[in-house]
Structures are given as structure tokens and as C-alpha cells.
Motif scaffolding. Structure first.
Motif, PDB file in Angstrom:
ATOM      1  N   PRO A  86       0.830  -1.203   0.000  1.00 24.33           N
ATOM      2  CA  PRO A  86       0.000   0.000   0.000  1.00 24.33           C
ATOM      3  C   PRO A  86       0.865   1.253   0.000  1.00 24.33           C
ATOM      4  N   GLY A  87       0.336   2.313  -0.555  1.00 24.39           N
ATOM      5  CA  GLY A  87       1.069   3.566  -0.608  1.00 24.39           C
ATOM      6  C   GLY A  87       0.627   4.395  -1.800  1.00 24.39           C
ATOM      7  N   THR A  88       1.224   5.537  -1.963  1.00 17.65           N
ATOM      8  CA  THR A  88       0.901   6.415  -3.085  1.00 17.65           C
ATOM      9  C   THR A  88       1.906   6.211  -4.198  1.00 17.65           C
ATOM     10  N   TYR A  89       1.385   6.013  -5.411  1.00 18.01           N
ATOM     11  CA  TYR A  89       2.218   5.763  -6.587  1.00 18.01           C
ATOM     12  C   TYR A  89       1.990   6.869  -7.612  1.00 18.01           C
ATOM     13  N   VAL A  90       3.011   7.096  -8.459  1.00 20.07           N
ATOM     14  CA  VAL A  90       2.902   8.106  -9.507  1.00 20.07           C
ATOM     15  C   VAL A  90       3.362   7.518 -10.840  1.00 20.07           C
ATOM     16  N   SER A  91       2.655   7.870 -11.889  1.00 23.31           N
ATOM     17  CA  SER A  91       2.995   7.486 -13.257  1.00 23.31           C
ATOM     18  C   SER A  91       2.956   8.743 -14.102  1.00 23.31           C
ATOM     19  N   SER A  92       4.042   9.029 -14.830  1.00 27.12           N
ATOM     20  CA  SER A  92       4.139  10.284 -15.581  1.00 27.12           C
ATOM     21  C   SER A  92       4.371  10.035 -17.070  1.00 27.12           C
ATOM     22  N   GLY A  93       4.050  11.047 -17.879  1.00 24.00           N
ATOM     23  CA  GLY A  93       4.294  10.986 -19.314  1.00 24.00           C
ATOM     24  C   GLY A  93       3.318  10.140 -20.084  1.00 24.00           C
ATOM     25  N   ASN A  94       2.117   9.966 -19.567  1.00 26.15           N
ATOM     26  CA  ASN A  94       1.128   9.118 -20.227  1.00 26.15           C
ATOM     27  C   ASN A  94       0.399   9.853 -21.356  1.00 26.15           C
ATOM     28  N   LYS A  95       0.152   9.119 -22.427  1.00 28.94           N
ATOM     29  CA  LYS A  95      -0.678   9.610 -23.520  1.00 28.94           C
ATOM     30  C   LYS A  95      -2.075   9.036 -23.308  1.00 28.94           C
ATOM     31  N   ASP A  96      -2.970   9.328 -24.231  1.00 23.35           N
ATOM     32  CA  ASP A  96      -4.319   8.753 -24.139  1.00 23.35           C
ATOM     33  C   ASP A  96      -4.230   7.232 -24.144  1.00 23.35           C
ATOM     34  N   GLY A  97      -4.975   6.589 -23.273  1.00 20.43           N
ATOM     35  CA  GLY A  97      -4.978   5.126 -23.235  1.00 20.43           C
ATOM     36  C   GLY A  97      -4.537   4.548 -21.914  1.00 20.43           C
ATOM     37  N   CYS A  98      -4.018   5.384 -21.009  1.00 18.51           N
ATOM     38  CA  CYS A  98      -3.631   4.898 -19.682  1.00 18.51           C
ATOM     39  C   CYS A  98      -4.878   4.789 -18.805  1.00 18.51           C
ATOM     40  N   TYR A  99      -5.078   3.610 -18.235  1.00 17.38           N
ATOM     41  CA  TYR A  99      -6.223   3.363 -17.355  1.00 17.38           C
ATOM     42  C   TYR A  99      -5.742   2.636 -16.111  1.00 17.38           C
ATOM     43  N   TRP A 100      -6.202   3.046 -14.929  1.00 13.44           N
ATOM     44  CA  TRP A 100      -5.890   2.335 -13.695  1.00 13.44           C
ATOM     45  C   TRP A 100      -7.170   2.100 -12.900  1.00 13.44           C
ATOM     46  N   GLU A 101      -7.076   1.135 -12.002  1.00  9.15           N
ATOM     47  CA  GLU A 101      -8.271   0.744 -11.241  1.00  9.15           C
ATOM     48  C   GLU A 101      -7.878   0.164  -9.883  1.00  9.15           C
ATOM     49  N   ARG A 102      -8.529   0.642  -8.839  1.00 10.76           N
ATOM     50  CA  ARG A 102      -8.421   0.034  -7.511  1.00 10.76           C
ATOM     51  C   ARG A 102      -9.656  -0.832  -7.317  1.00 10.76           C
ATOM     52  N   ALA A 103      -9.457  -2.065  -6.853  1.00 15.31           N
ATOM     53  CA  ALA A 103     -10.599  -2.977  -6.708  1.00 15.31           C
ATOM     54  C   ALA A 103     -10.580  -3.669  -5.351  1.00 15.31           C
ATOM     55  N   LYS A 104     -11.787  -3.950  -4.843  1.00 10.56           N
ATOM     56  CA  LYS A 104     -11.904  -4.592  -3.532  1.00 10.56           C
ATOM     57  C   LYS A 104     -11.858  -6.106  -3.601  1.00 10.56           C
ATOM     58  N   ASP A 105     -11.912  -6.655  -4.828  1.00 11.89           N
ATOM     59  CA  ASP A 105     -11.732  -8.100  -5.014  1.00 11.89           C
ATOM     60  C   ASP A 105     -11.290  -8.359  -6.447  1.00 11.89           C
ATOM     61  N   ALA A 106     -11.087  -9.630  -6.788  1.00 14.83           N
ATOM     62  CA  ALA A 106     -10.583  -9.994  -8.113  1.00 14.83           C
ATOM     63  C   ALA A 106     -11.688 -10.538  -9.022  1.00 14.83           C
ATOM     64  N   SER A 107     -12.916 -10.178  -8.741  1.00 14.19           N
ATOM     65  CA  SER A 107     -14.030 -10.704  -9.536  1.00 14.19           C
ATOM     66  C   SER A 107     -14.075 -10.096 -10.936  1.00 14.19           C
ATOM     67  N   GLY A 108     -13.521  -8.909 -11.087  1.00 15.65           N
ATOM     68  CA  GLY A 108     -13.559  -8.237 -12.380  1.00 15.65           C
ATOM     69  C   GLY A 108     -14.866  -7.537 -12.672  1.00 15.65           C
ATOM     70  N   SER A 109     -15.788  -7.551 -11.736  1.00 19.88           N
ATOM     71  CA  SER A 109     -17.086  -6.925 -11.961  1.00 19.88           C
ATOM     72  C   SER A 109     -17.024  -5.423 -11.664  1.00 19.88           C
ATOM     73  N   PRO A 110     -17.899  -4.643 -12.282  1.00 24.65           N
ATOM     74  CA  PRO A 110     -17.924  -3.197 -12.016  1.00 24.65           C
ATOM     75  C   PRO A 110     -18.146  -2.873 -10.546  1.00 24.65           C
ATOM     76  N   ASP A 111     -18.891  -3.727  -9.841  1.00 24.25           N
ATOM     77  CA  ASP A 111     -19.157  -3.483  -8.428  1.00 24.25           C
ATOM     78  C   ASP A 111     -17.908  -3.601  -7.567  1.00 24.25           C
ATOM     79  N   ALA A 112     -16.870  -4.256  -8.099  1.00 24.21           N
ATOM     80  CA  ALA A 112     -15.634  -4.428  -7.332  1.00 24.21           C
ATOM     81  C   ALA A 112     -14.745  -3.191  -7.374  1.00 24.21           C
ATOM     82  N   ILE A 113     -15.029  -2.276  -8.299  1.00 22.87           N
ATOM     83  CA  ILE A 113     -14.189  -1.096  -8.483  1.00 22.87           C
ATOM     84  C   ILE A 113     -14.401  -0.087  -7.357  1.00 22.87           C
ATOM     85  N   THR A 114     -13.305   0.247  -6.673  1.00 25.81           N
ATOM     86  CA  THR A 114     -13.335   1.257  -5.628  1.00 25.81           C
ATOM     87  C   THR A 114     -13.105   2.644  -6.223  1.00 25.81           C
ATOM     88  N   ALA A 115     -12.193   2.726  -7.168  1.00 28.88           N
ATOM     89  CA  ALA A 115     -11.905   3.977  -7.869  1.00 28.88           C
ATOM     90  C   ALA A 115     -11.151   3.646  -9.147  1.00 28.88           C
TER      91      ALA A 115
END
Length: 233
Positions: A86-115
Motif C-alpha cells: 500500500p502507498g501512493t504511486y505516480v505514473s508520468s508521461g502518459n498519452k491517451d490510453g492509460c487506465y488504472w483501477e483500484r478494486a476490492k476483489d478480483a471478480s472483475g465486476s464493475p461493483d468491485a471497483i473502488t476507484a
């Protein structure tokens, strides 16, 4: 990944309500004697130096490896607590197409997405201890942020630069962005990098001129699709 999951969880572009190396020095001494040929001394010295270089090489490689910042790749799913901490991470220099997701489980469902977020430029994200999965796609590598890190805060910033850490990337103050069109400029003052609705101190979609005061107590300032910002006060 479905378009539904790729979509910014907090409806981006929509106003939300709510606030070197360690070097081993090897002394090579050539004993000066009264006898013995110079060829023998030269051969011994060269052999010693060669051995020292060979011994030094793996140490340098090991030191370089140790000095490399800890981080994770920009593509893949990572289990919090085992693959990443756990901690704060940074990613720089991204073009269109970068996507990240925090999830509360590994189900892959939209309901699992925290942010989640679609990123252009720089993004900071805090992976919480309660998260189970951190997923990233099409992004530059993520580096763990040192909470004690300092920088040289700027008084101008790119309007499409993404997220800026207040006091490190950008100085507090009043900023102006002019010439924005069609409500494409979005700015946000944030209390933290968790990307929850409660993280937003203020935000807006702008056409024309935007003026915003970034407070010293703000943690981050986010800007997407805007003209560049200039500090005016």
C-alpha cells in the motif's frame, strides 16, 4: 475491458457535488625490493589489477540494482500486500490510453471497483491497505512516492498535465487558464489521491477563462483538457 469499466468512475468532465554505487576501494601495493626483475613486478601488478576489476564488477552491478527505484509496470493486475505494498504511486508521461483501477476483489465486476481513472499526463493514486487488486493498462511504470520527497514547485503548469502535487509540483496560489473551449477544460482541487468523491474539495468544467485558488492545504490539483495555467497571485 468493457467500455463500462474503462469509464471514469467519477464521471470525468462532469462537475461533481462536494467539496553511486558503493565502490570497494582495493589498495594495490607494489613492494619495492632491492632485487627481482622489472618484468615480474609488472606481471604481478597487472594480475592484481585485473583481479580487482573482476571483483569490483559484480559489486557495482549489485549496487546499481539496489539503487533502482521500486515500482511496477504499467500493464497488469497486482495483488495488494504481495505484489505491491500500500502507498501512493505516480505514473508520468502518459498519452491517451492509460487506465488504472483500484478494486476490492478480483471478480472483475464493475461493483468491485473502488476507484478508477483514464489518464493523460501524470497521475497519483493511493493504493489503500484494504484494496485487493490494483490494475493498470497502457500506463507508464508506476513509482512508489516517498512521502518526505520535496521538489521545486512551479508557478506555471500544463493544462493537460494531469495531476500535480501541491507544494512539490505546483506552488499554492491563484492560477488562470484562458481560451478554453466547449467545456473541455476540467480542473479539480483534491484532498488526497484516493480518487473518491470525498477527496474532491472543488472542481469545475470551463469554457473561456478559468480562475482557481489552490490552497496550501490542498494535496493535489488536477487539470485535463485546459489551456496552460499561470500563477497570478
Amino acid at each position: 475491458m468493457s467500455q463500462q469499466k474503462q469509464r471514469n468512475w467519477f464521471a470525468r468532465h462532469k462537475v461533481l457535488t462536494g467539496v553511486g554505487a558503493v565502490v570497494a576501494v582495493i589498495a594495490i601495493g607494489g613492494a619495492v625490493g632491492s632485487g627481482g626483475g622489472s618484468d615480474d613486478k609488472s606481471s604481478t601488478s597487472a594480475t592484481t589489477q585485473d583481479a580487482a576489476k573482476k571483483a569490483d564488477t559484480p559489486k557495482k552491478a549489485e549496487a546499481k540494482k539496489a539503487a533502482k527505484p521500486k515500482g511496477l509496470g504499467g500493464d497488469g493486475s497486482y495483488e495488494v500486500g504481495s505484489d505491491i505494498k500500500p502507498g501512493t504511486y505516480v505514473s508520468s508521461g502518459n498519452k491517451d490510453g492509460c487506465y488504472w483501477e483500484r478494486a476490492k476483489d478480483a471478480s472483475g465486476s464493475p461493483d468491485a471497483i473502488t476507484a478508477n481513472d483514464n489518464v493523460t499526463g501524470t497521475s497519483y493514486v493511493t493504493v489503500a491497505a484494504g484494496d485487493k487488486i490494483f490494475k493498470t493498462s497502457g500506463c507508464k511504470d508506476w513509482q512508489l512516492v516517498d512521502p518526505k520527497a520535496t521538489g521545486t514547485p512551479k508557478s506555471t503548469l500544463r493544462g493537460a498535465g494531469g495531476m500535480f502535487k501541491v507544494g512539490v509540483d505546483i506552488a499554492p496560489g491563484t492560477y488562470k487558464s484562458m481560451g478554453n473551449t466547449d467545456d473541455k477544460c476540467y480542473w479539480e482541487r483534491a484532498k488526497d489521491a484516493s480518487h473518491g468523491m470525498d477527496s474532491i474539495a472543488a472542481n469545475d468544467n470551463v469554457t473561456g477563462t478559468a480562475i482557481v485558488t489552490i490552497d496550501a492545504g490542498d494535496a493535489y490539483f488536477k487539470s485535463n483538457g485546459c489551456q496552460d495555467w499561470v500563477k497570478t497571485g
